[in-house]
Design a protein around this motif. Structure first.
Motif, PDB file in Angstrom:
ATOM      1  N   PRO A  34       0.830  -1.213   0.000  1.00  0.00           N
ATOM      2  CA  PRO A  34       0.000   0.000   0.000  1.00  0.00           C
ATOM      3  C   PRO A  34       0.862   1.258   0.000  1.00  0.00           C
ATOM      4  O   PRO A  34       1.919   1.304   0.627  1.00  0.00           O
ATOM      5  CB  PRO A  34      -0.795  -0.096   1.305  1.00  0.00           C
ATOM      6  N   VAL A  35       0.405   2.265  -0.723  1.00  0.00           N
ATOM      7  CA  VAL A  35       1.094   3.550  -0.796  1.00  0.00           C
ATOM      8  C   VAL A  35       0.177   4.598  -0.191  1.00  0.00           C
ATOM      9  O   VAL A  35      -1.025   4.630  -0.480  1.00  0.00           O
ATOM     10  CB  VAL A  35       1.434   3.904  -2.259  1.00  0.00           C
ATOM     11  N   GLU A  36       0.733   5.441   0.648  1.00  0.00           N
ATOM     12  CA  GLU A  36      -0.051   6.462   1.320  1.00  0.00           C
ATOM     13  C   GLU A  36      -0.685   7.417   0.308  1.00  0.00           C
ATOM     14  O   GLU A  36      -0.039   7.857  -0.646  1.00  0.00           O
ATOM     15  CB  GLU A  36       0.854   7.242   2.273  1.00  0.00           C
ATOM     16  N   SER A  37      -1.932   7.730   0.519  1.00  0.00           N
ATOM     17  CA  SER A  37      -2.662   8.641  -0.364  1.00  0.00           C
ATOM     18  C   SER A  37      -1.989  10.008  -0.396  1.00  0.00           C
ATOM     19  O   SER A  37      -1.618  10.551   0.638  1.00  0.00           O
ATOM     20  CB  SER A  37      -4.105   8.795   0.126  1.00  0.00           C
ATOM     21  N   GLY A  38      -1.798  10.550  -1.606  1.00  0.00           N
ATOM     22  CA  GLY A  38      -1.194  11.863  -1.759  1.00  0.00           C
ATOM     23  C   GLY A  38       0.321  11.855  -1.747  1.00  0.00           C
ATOM     24  O   GLY A  38       0.941  12.902  -1.881  1.00  0.00           O
ATOM     25  N   SER A  39       0.937  10.681  -1.582  1.00  0.00           N
ATOM     26  CA  SER A  39       2.403  10.641  -1.535  1.00  0.00           C
ATOM     27  C   SER A  39       2.976  10.626  -2.945  1.00  0.00           C
ATOM     28  O   SER A  39       2.305  10.287  -3.918  1.00  0.00           O
ATOM     29  CB  SER A  39       2.883   9.423  -0.753  1.00  0.00           C
ATOM     30  N   TYR A  40       4.228  10.972  -3.055  1.00  0.00           N
ATOM     31  CA  TYR A  40       4.947  11.009  -4.330  1.00  0.00           C
ATOM     32  C   TYR A  40       5.326   9.583  -4.708  1.00  0.00           C
ATOM     33  O   TYR A  40       6.064   8.919  -3.980  1.00  0.00           O
ATOM     34  CB  TYR A  40       6.187  11.890  -4.157  1.00  0.00           C
ATOM     35  N   THR A  41       4.812   9.078  -5.824  1.00  0.00           N
ATOM     36  CA  THR A  41       5.032   7.677  -6.182  1.00  0.00           C
ATOM     37  C   THR A  41       5.987   7.468  -7.345  1.00  0.00           C
ATOM     38  O   THR A  41       6.299   6.345  -7.687  1.00  0.00           O
ATOM     39  CB  THR A  41       3.695   7.005  -6.539  1.00  0.00           C
TER      40      THR A  41
END
Length: 170
Positions: A34-41
């Motif tokens: 999972p990747v945190e919402s709003g993070s730079y991916t």
């Protein structure tokens, strides 16, 4: 009216008579966690090297452009040249009528097992290699006294002052 290629397709200096099919694959590996919402991916998505697949046709009769390999054993000579290129481990430039792909490594070759005395259809897979240039950085060296070869500023624990004058032009 059929389109006539002004530039023949070739891999290195080996020219193909006819490219039956060509496909280009762009791919990337994305995180499975999972990747945190709003993070730079953008740093977590890893782009894979460009991959190309070709189906080329070679025959004893030269169908199109002038070519380096000719003669009665043209099909066998062409196969041998491709195998030499594969085993050399070198990088090649693939030129097509509409694109140029540099730094391509041959990852697989597929030849038919049947009698190919007059013609052969060959499958070629290529992968682009990303070349980088190393940069050497001179790191500070310390002698046993704790002194460094390069000036790094001074600190004083008694007064709490920090000399950072070397960072700014006065």
């Amino acid at each position: 009216m059929p389109r006539i290629a002004k530039v023949p397709s070739k891999l290195g200096d080996l020219q193909f008579e006819c490219v039956v099919s060509r496909s280009v694959e762009y791919s990337a590996t994305v995180p499975q966690y999972p990747v945190e919402s709003g993070s730079y991916t953008a740093d977590t998505i890893l782009r894979e090297p460009l991959e190309l697949s070709l189906e080329v046709f070679v025959s004893e009769m030269i169908v199109s452009h002038r070519t380096e390999i000719s003669g009665l054993d043209r099909v066998i000579d062409f196969k041998d040249k491709l195998l030499d290129m594969f085993y050399s481990g070198e990088l090649y430039t693939l030129t097509t009528p509409d694109s140029i792909y540099e730094n391509m490594a041959i990852t697989s070759l597929s030849f038919p097992e049947q009698d190919y005395s007059n013609a052969m259809q060959i499958s070629i897979s290529l992968k682009q290699v990303t070349l980088t240039t190393p940069i050497t950085v001179c790191a500070a060296t310390y002698d046993y006294s704790g002194e460094t070869q390069y000036p790094t500023g001074t600190t004083s624990t008694e007064t709490g002052e920090l000399d950072v004058g070397y960072l700014y032009d006065k």
